[in-house]
Design an enzyme around this catalytic site. Sequence first.
Site, PDB file in Angstrom:
ATOM      1  N   THR A  74       7.797   3.580   0.959  1.00  0.00           N
ATOM      2  CA  THR A  74       8.457   4.401   1.979  1.00  0.00           C
ATOM      3  C   THR A  74       7.664   4.464   3.289  1.00  0.00           C
ATOM      4  OG1 THR A  74       7.347   6.296   0.995  1.00  0.00           O
ATOM      5  CG2 THR A  74       9.636   5.922   0.332  1.00  0.00           C
ATOM      6  N   GLY A  75       6.452   3.906   3.299  1.00  0.00           N
ATOM      7  CA  GLY A  75       5.591   4.013   4.483  1.00  0.00           C
ATOM      8  C   GLY A  75       5.902   2.960   5.528  1.00  0.00           C
ATOM      9  N   ALA A  76       5.148   3.009   6.632  1.00  0.00           N
ATOM     10  CA  ALA A  76       5.372   2.069   7.741  1.00  0.00           C
ATOM     11  C   ALA A  76       5.176   0.631   7.266  1.00  0.00           C
ATOM     12  CB  ALA A  76       4.424   2.395   8.893  1.00  0.00           C
ATOM     13  N   SER A 119       8.817  11.325  -2.568  1.00  0.00           N
ATOM     14  CA  SER A 119       9.894  10.379  -2.229  1.00  0.00           C
ATOM     15  C   SER A 119      10.678   9.906  -3.439  1.00  0.00           C
ATOM     16  CB  SER A 119       9.319   9.142  -1.546  1.00  0.00           C
ATOM     17  OG  SER A 119       8.474   9.505  -0.508  1.00  0.00           O
ATOM     18  N   CYS A 178      -6.003  -4.847  10.259  1.00  0.00           N
ATOM     19  CA  CYS A 178      -4.984  -5.422  11.141  1.00  0.00           C
ATOM     20  C   CYS A 178      -5.555  -6.003  12.441  1.00  0.00           C
ATOM     21  CB  CYS A 178      -3.905  -4.383  11.437  1.00  0.00           C
ATOM     22  SG  CYS A 178      -4.552  -2.778  11.901  1.00  0.00           S
ATOM     23  N   SER A 209       1.372   3.167  15.333  1.00  0.00           N
ATOM     24  CA  SER A 209       1.877   2.894  13.976  1.00  0.00           C
ATOM     25  C   SER A 209       0.781   2.371  13.061  1.00  0.00           C
ATOM     26  CB  SER A 209       3.049   1.912  14.013  1.00  0.00           C
ATOM     27  OG  SER A 209       2.678   0.740  14.697  1.00  0.00           O
ATOM     28  N   GLY A 210      -0.340   1.950  13.626  1.00  0.00           N
ATOM     29  CA  GLY A 210      -1.479   1.582  12.797  1.00  0.00           C
ATOM     30  C   GLY A 210      -1.958   2.747  11.951  1.00  0.00           C
ATOM     31  N   LYS A 265     -15.291  -2.676  11.009  1.00  0.00           N
ATOM     32  CA  LYS A 265     -14.463  -3.554  10.169  1.00  0.00           C
ATOM     33  C   LYS A 265     -14.263  -4.906  10.855  1.00  0.00           C
ATOM     34  CE  LYS A 265     -11.649   0.091   8.025  1.00  0.00           C
ATOM     35  NZ  LYS A 265     -10.345   0.771   8.092  1.00  0.00           N
ATOM     36  N   HIS A 316      -0.532  -4.327  18.216  1.00  0.00           N
ATOM     37  CA  HIS A 316      -1.836  -4.163  18.871  1.00  0.00           C
ATOM     38  C   HIS A 316      -2.035  -5.282  19.899  1.00  0.00           C
ATOM     39  CE1 HIS A 316      -2.601  -1.268  15.855  1.00  0.00           C
ATOM     40  NE2 HIS A 316      -3.462  -1.893  15.093  1.00  0.00           N
ATOM     41  N   GLN A 369       0.956  -5.440  14.201  1.00  0.00           N
ATOM     42  CA  GLN A 369       0.003  -5.135  13.113  1.00  0.00           C
ATOM     43  C   GLN A 369       0.715  -4.684  11.850  1.00  0.00           C
ATOM     44  OE1 GLN A 369       0.851  -2.636  15.070  1.00  0.00           O
ATOM     45  NE2 GLN A 369       0.927  -0.975  13.578  1.00  0.00           N
TER      46      GLN A 369
HETATM   47  N1  NAP Z   1       0.058   0.886   9.564  1.00  0.00           N
HETATM   48  C1  NAP Z   1      -0.567  -0.267   9.761  1.00  0.00           C
HETATM   49  O1  NAP Z   1      -0.422  -0.917  10.786  1.00  0.00           O
HETATM   50  C2  NAP Z   1      -1.484  -0.799   8.697  1.00  0.00           C
HETATM   51  C3  NAP Z   1      -2.011  -2.070   8.877  1.00  0.00           C
HETATM   52  C4  NAP Z   1      -2.865  -2.589   7.898  1.00  0.00           C
HETATM   53  C5  NAP Z   1      -3.145  -1.842   6.788  1.00  0.00           C
HETATM   54  N2  NAP Z   1      -2.609  -0.602   6.643  1.00  0.00           N
HETATM   55  C6  NAP Z   1      -2.924   0.152   5.435  1.00  0.00           C
HETATM   56  O2  NAP Z   1      -1.749   0.268   4.645  1.00  0.00           O
HETATM   57  C7  NAP Z   1      -1.747   1.526   3.968  1.00  0.00           C
HETATM   58  C8  NAP Z   1      -0.452   2.273   4.276  1.00  0.00           C
HETATM   59  O3  NAP Z   1      -0.349   2.471   5.651  1.00  0.00           O
HETATM   60  P1  NAP Z   1       0.997   2.967   6.344  1.00  0.00           P
HETATM   61  O4  NAP Z   1       0.739   2.827   7.790  1.00  0.00           O
HETATM   62  O5  NAP Z   1       2.191   2.323   5.748  1.00  0.00           O
HETATM   63  O6  NAP Z   1       0.995   4.536   5.962  1.00  0.00           O
HETATM   64  P2  NAP Z   1       2.223   5.551   5.858  1.00  0.00           P
HETATM   65  O7  NAP Z   1       3.316   5.178   6.776  1.00  0.00           O
HETATM   66  O8  NAP Z   1       1.616   6.884   5.999  1.00  0.00           O
HETATM   67  O9  NAP Z   1       2.737   5.360   4.356  1.00  0.00           O
HETATM   68  C9  NAP Z   1       1.971   5.754   3.246  1.00  0.00           C
HETATM   69  C10 NAP Z   1       2.684   5.376   1.979  1.00  0.00           C
HETATM   70  O10 NAP Z   1       1.852   5.739   0.880  1.00  0.00           O
HETATM   71  C11 NAP Z   1       2.611   6.566  -0.018  1.00  0.00           C
HETATM   72  N3  NAP Z   1       1.773   7.541  -0.695  1.00  0.00           N
HETATM   73  C12 NAP Z   1       1.053   8.541  -0.151  1.00  0.00           C
HETATM   74  N4  NAP Z   1       0.484   9.298  -1.126  1.00  0.00           N
HETATM   75  C13 NAP Z   1       0.849   8.752  -2.304  1.00  0.00           C
HETATM   76  C14 NAP Z   1       0.620   9.087  -3.670  1.00  0.00           C
HETATM   77  N5  NAP Z   1      -0.128  10.122  -4.014  1.00  0.00           N
HETATM   78  N6  NAP Z   1       1.190   8.307  -4.615  1.00  0.00           N
HETATM   79  C15 NAP Z   1       1.971   7.263  -4.287  1.00  0.00           C
HETATM   80  N7  NAP Z   1       2.240   6.895  -2.997  1.00  0.00           N
HETATM   81  C16 NAP Z   1       1.686   7.631  -2.030  1.00  0.00           C
HETATM   82  C17 NAP Z   1       3.610   7.254   0.871  1.00  0.00           C
HETATM   83  O11 NAP Z   1       4.654   7.742   0.075  1.00  0.00           O
HETATM   84  P3  NAP Z   1       5.457   9.101   0.449  1.00  0.00           P
HETATM   85  O12 NAP Z   1       6.510   8.658   1.432  1.00  0.00           O
HETATM   86  O13 NAP Z   1       6.025   9.512  -0.853  1.00  0.00           O
HETATM   87  O14 NAP Z   1       4.475  10.060   1.023  1.00  0.00           O
HETATM   88  C18 NAP Z   1       4.011   6.107   1.783  1.00  0.00           C
HETATM   89  O15 NAP Z   1       4.926   5.261   1.127  1.00  0.00           O
HETATM   90  C19 NAP Z   1      -3.018   2.244   4.401  1.00  0.00           C
HETATM   91  O16 NAP Z   1      -4.038   1.973   3.460  1.00  0.00           O
HETATM   92  C20 NAP Z   1      -3.359   1.584   5.704  1.00  0.00           C
HETATM   93  O17 NAP Z   1      -4.729   1.642   6.011  1.00  0.00           O
HETATM   94  C21 NAP Z   1      -1.768  -0.062   7.563  1.00  0.00           C
END
Ligand code: NAP
Length: 346
Positions: free
Chosen positions: A13-15, A42, A133, A163-164, A218, A247, A330
């Site tokens: 469900t996340g980004a 979710s 990223c 969004s990162g 990093k 980015h 990213q």
């Molecule tokens: N955003 C970027 O550009 C990017 C790039 C590279 C790497 N990352 C990495 O990817 C990961 C996710 O990033 P994101 O940006 O997608 O974050 P996000 O939009 O905040 O999404 C987080 C996701 O994790 C789930 N989650 C949170 N707590 C949980 C739990 N206790 N059990 C199961 N699922 C859980 C959330 O589910 P709910 O909806 O249920 O809360 C949601 O699906 C992070 O480790 C981040 O560092 C992100």
Amino acid sequence: MNRLKNVAIVGATGAVGREMLDVLEGRRFAHGELTLLASSRSAGQTLRYRGEPHTVRELTKDSFKGVDIALFSAGGSISKQFCPIAVATGTMVIDNSSAFRMDPAVPLVVPEVNPRALDAVRGKAAIIANPNCSTIIMLMAVNPLRSAFGIKRIAASTYQAVSGAGAAAMDELAAQAKAVLGGGKAEANIFHEQCAFNVFSHNSAMDPRTGRNLEEQKMVDESRKIWGDQTVRITATCVRVPVMRAHAEAINLTLSKPATEKQVREALAKAPGVEIVDDRAKNLFPTSLKASGKDDVLVGRIRVDESQDFETRGGEVWATGFDLFIAGDQLRKGAALNAVQIAELL
Ligand SMILES: NC(=O)c1ccc[n+]([C@@H]2O[C@H](COP(=O)([O-])OP(=O)(O)OC[C@H]3O[C@@H](n4cnc5c(N)ncnc54)[C@H](OP(=O)(O)O)[C@@H]3O)[C@@H](O)[C@H]2O)c1
């Protein structure tokens, strides 16, 4: 006959998770059953994939039974807890968090840069880490030049999208922009500074001893691991800017051997996953908006850095110093696309 692999997305469900669905669909990734996992908040929600609604389930220690490949993007603490459980269940894990990136036993892979790092884990239930990223986007542009001329030093300055920091950070930018334009006050919850109409030092933890934030560290440590080169000199300044996604990075390079600007352009032009956007006549170069939703990393402002050594030979400038300005999505190449490419290679 090989059966199709069952795939799970943790953090669907996340980004990044939503982008994973888009990438799997767009690339027609052949798979068996697809399991979407997130927190209990979710569970029961539906996400559309290939025209059908798919129900999100709560992540538990039993979620990986029958799952061949799990794509994790639910944050470092969830990865630390659940990636080993998935591996013990026989699942191959591709993890987007930073939890395992610097573990010497875990391959850290950008498919265009170091695909051979996957050889050690091929066919096994193991963890493979997706790099940071900003690091992926930088290496997509710099690696072709490293292959052609060698790289001595990189100085990178980033202009990073909100969004990162996840889906909630995008909501924060939208809400703050609305509030400020309406004459109100911006409320900051996700970031430590106002993100609307502002530019600020990256929100990751600051090391009080070195003065570097975690994102900057990093970029140094992960690039060195991916290249298997602890001698390459890298410095970075990481900054958030008020854009939704993609980015941008200003990159100053020192090559190991001199090259002409034409040679640098040629090396970039033939690099997979790189698109040159460099129209000096019209002043059109990479932007975050142009890179948004795109798989390729855009590279432009390709020019000799005359503050470093150069000489004119045969009417051409031969230099070791070059500047680039790049932009990459990213959420796609910096996360979801890179993870799916790794799954494809496996
Ligand atoms: N955003 C970027 O550009 C990017 C790039 C590279 C790497 N990352 C990495 O990817 C990961 C996710 O990033 P994101 O940006 O997608 O974050 P996000 O939009 O905040 O999404 C987080 C996701 O994790 C789930 N989650 C949170 N707590 C949980 C739990 N206790 N059990 C199961 N699922 C859980 C959330 O589910 P709910 O909806 O249920 O809360 C949601 O699906 C992070 O480790 C981040 O560092 C992100």
